[in-house]
Design an enzyme around this catalytic site. Structure first.
Site, short mmCIF file in Angstrom:
data_model
loop_
_atom_site.label_atom_id
_atom_site.label_comp_id
_atom_site.label_asym_id
_atom_site.label_seq_id
_atom_site.Cartn_x
_atom_site.Cartn_y
_atom_site.Cartn_z
N LYS A 195 27.51 12.86 1.93
CA LYS A 195 28.07 12.44 3.22
C LYS A 195 29.58 12.39 3.20
CE LYS A 195 25.83 8.05 2.42
NZ LYS A 195 26.44 7.47 1.22
N LYS B 230 25.72 19.41 -4.25
CA LYS B 230 24.69 18.56 -3.64
C LYS B 230 25.10 18.21 -2.21
CE LYS B 230 26.14 13.86 -4.49
NZ LYS B 230 25.70 12.51 -4.37
N LYS C 198 34.22 13.44 -8.53
CA LYS C 198 34.94 12.76 -7.45
C LYS C 198 36.44 12.82 -7.73
CE LYS C 198 31.50 10.13 -5.07
NZ LYS C 198 31.07 10.87 -3.92
#
Ligand code: AQP
Length: 327
Positions: free
Chosen positions: A196, A193, A110
């Site tokens: 969203k 992966k 992230k």
């Protein structure tokens, strides 16, 4: 067993969330004591819009209910409504090794995707808060997708360390990961992966229209090899499509491979699109019904809070006492 798991209210859920986590939750709720949380404190660790957050919480609850989570069987609640999550996270943070937190894959991934001024202390601390979420309920098993396995392992080691250092306080939970659909990949980039927030265009969302689902699946990245073969290492894009198809059909990926043995990629994608549309549309209809009853949803979540909080309070009190703090 006592079960705990949660999802961040960061927009519509996708088929990866369903196959990696929620499908398992539905099986577990019949025979176990389940806590399914809307982890809004985790949602604020990455960029978010304050004026949308409450609505996103209600939306996620509506998805939980439409997919079949039953408030008569499972405790459904909002993380930030039980303040003990933050309190226990602080206590656990004092025994969490800094180096181990810095090695967490999700934090590193992230951080790579965010701008430097968006990488905050909360994102770094995410796994400790997740450990608190789990340990508060004396959880025995945590059903999650593969991406969360490392965080559950950290939770186990924090529970063991706390018990060793201060005396027996927490149950040490195990991770429950589905065999084949633990990691649903992005349709656009099978190396990543399905996510969203990180890659919404590679995700099949539960709010997508039939046209969007079809367009998305038909554009899915595969490879230039010939024939339908389930080979996650060499042909991850194709294997991902077979995995999704198989999981929704409750068959194994090799059975799906046999079924499509004489078909083209186009045939497979057409059939998968139809399957996804038939699966998602009734859930969307249920979701729309729930979204017309926000007060009912809030009452269910409040009932969940009222069940969860006394358990959380008891655990925090025990942990504080063991650490020598005034409870
Ligand atoms: N692609 C996936 N395959 C299998 N399982 C998945 N999960 C998420 N993506 C996949 C599982 O869904 C649960 C909830 O995930 P989350 O919303 O808490 O956060 P996440 O893991 O970070 O999922 P996303 O989609 O990437 O959300 P954002 O974009 O909000 O960060 C977890 O059990 C997870 O393993």
């Amino acid at each position: 067993m006592t079960i705990f798991s949660g999802i961040r209210p960061t927009g519509s859920i996708h088929i990866g969330n369903y196959l990696g986590a929620i499908k398992n939750w539905l099986d577990l709720q019949d025979n176990h004591d389940c806590f399914f949380c809307i982890v809004d404190l985790h949602a604020i660790t990455t960029p978010f819009q304050p004026n949308r957050l409450q609505e996103d919480v209600v939306r996620l609850a509506a998805f939980y209910l439409s997919l079949g989570l039953d408030p008569g069987k499972s405790t459904l609640f909002i993380q930030s409504q039980v303040k003990e999550h933050a309190e226990l996270a602080w206590l656990l943070g004092t025994i969490a090794p800094f180096g181990e937190l810095a090695r967490m894959t999700q934090y590193k991934e992230k951080s790579r995707q965010l701008k430097p001024d968006q990488i905050n202390g909360g994102l770094f601390y995410y796994p400790v808060l997740m450990a608190a979420d789990i340990l508060l309920y004396q959880t025995e098993a945590v059903p999650v997708g593969e991406d969360q396995q490392q965080h559950v392992e950290l939770t186990r080691s924090l529970a063991q360390k706390f018990n060793r250092q201060f005396g027996q306080t927490f149950k040490v939970p195990k991770v429950l990961i589905p065999k084949e659909q633990a990691r649903i990949r992005s349709l656009r980039d099978p190396e990543r992966k399905m996510s969203k927030t990180d890659d919404p265009r590679g995700a099949v969302s539960f709010l997508d229209s039939a046209e969007e689902i079809k367009a998305n699946v038909m554009r899915a990245v595969t490879d230039s090899e010939k024939g339908i073969k389930y080979d996650p290492e060499k042909r991850p894009g194709l294997a991902n499509l077979l995995t999704i198809y198989a999981a929704l059909e409750n068959i194994s990926p090799s059975e799906a491979e046999q079924k499509f043995a004489d078909c083209s990629y186009r045939d497979l994608k057409e059939e998968l699109s139809q399957q996804l549309i038939s699966f998602i549309q009734p859930i969307q209809a249920e979701y729309q019904k729930w979204m017309k009853q926000p007060e009912k949803i809030k009452a269910i979540l409040e009932e969940g809070r009222a069940k969860a909080q006394p358990i959380a309070q008891k655990t925090v009190l025990q942990a504080k006492n063991k650490m020598g703090l005034i409870g």
